[in-house]
Structures are given as C-alpha cells and as structure tokens.
Design a protein around this motif. Structure first.
Motif, PDB file in Angstrom:
ATOM      1  N   THR A   1       0.821  -1.211   0.000  1.00  0.00           N
ATOM      2  CA  THR A   1       0.000   0.000   0.000  1.00  0.00           C
ATOM      3  C   THR A   1       0.853   1.259   0.000  1.00  0.00           C
ATOM      4  O   THR A   1       0.422   2.299  -0.474  1.00  0.00           O
ATOM      5  CB  THR A   1      -0.930   0.065   1.238  1.00  0.00           C
ATOM      6  N   GLY A   2       2.043   1.176   0.591  1.00  0.00           N
ATOM      7  CA  GLY A   2       2.919   2.332   0.723  1.00  0.00           C
ATOM      8  C   GLY A   2       2.683   3.127   1.996  1.00  0.00           C
ATOM      9  O   GLY A   2       3.400   4.084   2.284  1.00  0.00           O
TER      10      GLY A   2
ATOM     11  N   TRP B   1       0.307  -2.800  -7.231  1.00  0.00           N
ATOM     12  CA  TRP B   1      -0.839  -2.261  -6.513  1.00  0.00           C
ATOM     13  C   TRP B   1      -1.811  -1.666  -7.519  1.00  0.00           C
ATOM     14  O   TRP B   1      -1.382  -1.042  -8.482  1.00  0.00           O
ATOM     15  CB  TRP B   1      -0.373  -1.210  -5.493  1.00  0.00           C
TER      16      TRP B   1
ATOM     17  N   ARG C   1       0.142   4.964  -5.554  1.00  0.00           N
ATOM     18  CA  ARG C   1       0.497   5.117  -4.152  1.00  0.00           C
ATOM     19  C   ARG C   1       1.021   6.531  -3.912  1.00  0.00           C
ATOM     20  O   ARG C   1       1.453   7.199  -4.849  1.00  0.00           O
ATOM     21  CB  ARG C   1       1.539   4.079  -3.764  1.00  0.00           C
TER      22      ARG C   1
END
Length: 174
Positions: A104-105, A133, A137
């Motif tokens: 997700t970061g 992802w 992000r």
C-alpha cells in the motif's frame, strides 16, 4: 491456503539481490547516513543490507521505527500506529528508511514523514520487495531489490500472523 510456502526466491537469490542493492545505494549515502529499519518485518533486510553496505565500504549508522499497519491481518488497517520511535538524532543527516515489502505504501510513507520531521536533511527509501498495486500510491521507494508478484509473501521478514518471518527464502502462501 497452503501450509508449505512455494519458494519464489531462494536464500542465495535473496542475498544476491541484497548485495546488488548495496552497490546501488552506496554512492548515494555516506558514513553519517542513518539506516532506519521498519520493525518488525524490515529487520532481516536491514541487517543484511547494512552488512552488504559495509562490504562495499559504507558503514552506515542504525536506528529503528516500529510502526504497525497490519497487526495480524492480511490487509492493511489503513492507518499506522507508532509503537516505538527513533532513538538516534537525525538532524542534518541523511536517512535511509528500510522495509521488507512495499504494497500500500502506507508504512513507508509514514516512516519517511517521521524521519523528515525528525530533521533528516535527505530521506532515501529502500525495500526488498515491491508488490504491484491497483491504484497509485502516495510515494514509491527510491531503491527496490525485487519486483514481487501479487501473492501472499512469507519469509525474510514477511509473515502470516507472526509465523514464517524467519525463513531465509521468500515464499508464497496462496
């Protein structure tokens, strides 16, 4: 879910990627750089990377941040909790934030913010594995050792509810 991980990277492949990453990072750091490990998952990568940096002549300092965004869940909780803060002064120094996996970061972004807020002159980020992802992000790491598949990873710091972190290889449980 399988109980025995499918090996994606062997121990030897992990170490080769860490050594290559150290050679890439070394010119952008100095001996005053503080490597900031994100606990707990980043511990294996941070230990190996700081030793690999020493082998190429870069003796960075060390600190850690303990952030929690997953707990024992398989999906991010959407927020970061600071469980243990930095211990070493960063004012005016370069910092290298290290984590095991970037998905997700959220954790890496929060860690970079905390390190900047602590006065670091420059903040670099490095992760062992970057997973794909579906959405953009907030940030991307400066250094990545391995572009990982979109699978549930274990080993080399990555876990299933606290299990399998200590595997010397990276496997998938799916």
């Amino acid at each position: 879910m399988a109980d025995t991980p499918t090996v994606l990277l062997t121990e030897e492949e992990v170490q080769a990627r860490v050594a290559a990453l150290a050679r890439e990072i070394a010119p952008r750091t100095d001996d005053e750089t503080v490597a900031v490990c994100l606990l707990t998952g980043g511990l294996w990568f941070a230990a190996d990377l700081t030793r690999a940096l020493a082998r190429v002549g870069r003796n960075v300092r060390f600190d850690a941040l303990w952030l929690a965004s997953y707990g024992d869940a398989r999906a991010s909780l959407g927020r970061c909790e600071v469980r243990a803060d930095l211990q070493r002064p960063l004012m005016g120094r370069k910092a290298l934030v290290l984590d095991d996996v970037f998905d997700t970061g959220l954790s890496l972004s929060e860690a970079a913010r905390l390190v900047r807020d602590a006065g670091a002159a420059d903040v670099l980020t490095a992760v062992f594995a970057r997973k794909p992802w579906p959405t953009q992000r907030a940030m991307e790491p400066d250094f990545v050792a391995w572009e990982a598949p979109a699978r549930f990873l274990v080993g080399y710091g990555m876990d299933r509810a606290g299990e399998l972190r200590g595997l010397p290889y990276i496997g998938a449980l799916d």
